[in-house]
Scaffold this active site. Sequence first.
Site, short mmCIF file in Angstrom:
data_model
loop_
_atom_site.label_atom_id
_atom_site.label_comp_id
_atom_site.label_asym_id
_atom_site.label_seq_id
_atom_site.Cartn_x
_atom_site.Cartn_y
_atom_site.Cartn_z
N GLU A 187 22.81 -43.59 21.97
CA GLU A 187 23.07 -42.39 22.77
C GLU A 187 21.91 -41.38 22.68
OE1 GLU A 187 26.70 -40.26 21.87
OE2 GLU A 187 26.30 -38.75 23.39
N LYS A 245 24.54 -45.18 26.00
CA LYS A 245 25.34 -44.01 26.40
C LYS A 245 24.38 -42.90 26.79
CE LYS A 245 28.92 -40.88 24.63
NZ LYS A 245 30.19 -40.85 23.92
P1 13P Z 1 31.09 -35.47 25.88
O1 13P Z 1 31.62 -36.44 26.91
O2 13P Z 1 31.98 -34.29 25.64
O3 13P Z 1 29.64 -35.13 26.13
O4 13P Z 1 31.14 -36.23 24.49
C1 13P Z 1 30.75 -37.53 24.45
C2 13P Z 1 30.12 -37.77 23.14
O5 13P Z 1 30.55 -38.62 22.40
C3 13P Z 1 28.94 -36.96 22.79
O6 13P Z 1 28.30 -37.52 21.70
#
Ligand code: 13P
Length: 340
Positions: free
Chosen positions: A178, A220
């Site tokens: 991510e 992600k």
């Molecule tokens: P959000 O969808 O609130 O951005 O959170 C997702 C997430 O896991 C952020 O690390």
Amino acid sequence: MQYSAELEKIARDLAGGDRGILAADESTGTIGKRLQTIGVENTEEHRRAYRDLLFSAPDVSKYISGVILYDETIRQKTADGVAFPEFMRQNNMIPGIKVDTGAKDLVASDGEKITEGLDGLRDRLAEYHKLGARFAKWRAVIEIDAQRPSEYALTTNAHALARYAALCQEAGIVPIVEPEVLMDGDHDIARCFSVTEHTLHTVFNALYDQHVVLENILLKPNMVISGKKCAQQASVEEVATETLRCLKRAVPAAVPGIVFLSGGQSDQLATAHLNAMNAKGPLPWLVSFSYGRALQAPALKAWQGKTDQVGKAQDALLLRARLNSAACSAGYTVDMEKTS
Ligand code: 13P
């Protein structure tokens, strides 16, 4: 690293079948801020009760394939005394775990962030696997302003993401990679595009250098979107077109799935954007969601910490989960917001 058919199957189960991931991995501090908005004290039991209501919403697994837990939560139990990971397995959801320890100030930088958590990670992953986790998450935070991000922040964060991903694969855990380019700021969508493209290239180079198997990860990313304070907000159509153009340039087709974060978008916009992207298929990867706030916000608001509001809160979660599930096959329309 060896390719693993088992890890690819987990990744595809998480991102496919018109289901997505519920991110419920807020640290104790972050969930405290969320609970404060409804006037609920940040105690271990309140955190447990809130997570319990989310995970046990009736039939939530029709729309939710997996849940990202926090270290405290993976050790907690339902009101009936079933460990959360076991409860998920019984209910056709895959338990996951956030393993980073947060974004800290990057040394010798001008206030940019580096995500920490590599120390002892091999041992922690072995323990999480024993507790039932089959996927994990590590979030890098990339800020945009006139000077940022620096090459230094990008390469150090990409290096840490790749170290984490390789360790996960060794442990039999699918890493969610991510790299979040934040929406904060007044930049336009073109700037978000160029920073996201550069970030993704840097991350995929690091993954390659560190022998991470791309078939055994999920990505992600943020969507390519206007900064929150940008006067000219891009349309849903533009966000979908630019995000896909950017991802097609930077994300190899070997990656089985892309599960977007919501990043502070409104619930409805996060759903509309996902829908618009899937309407442009066929795409090289499964394209689904791994939302935190965009799934939880209405449920939290409906709950208010009251036992007799649990049903209402679960309905609110189920509505968002169902609509995001519909968006995975481009079946969402704004009218569906009113149907329940
Ligand atoms: P959000 O969808 O609130 O951005 O959170 C997702 C997430 O896991 C952020 O690390």
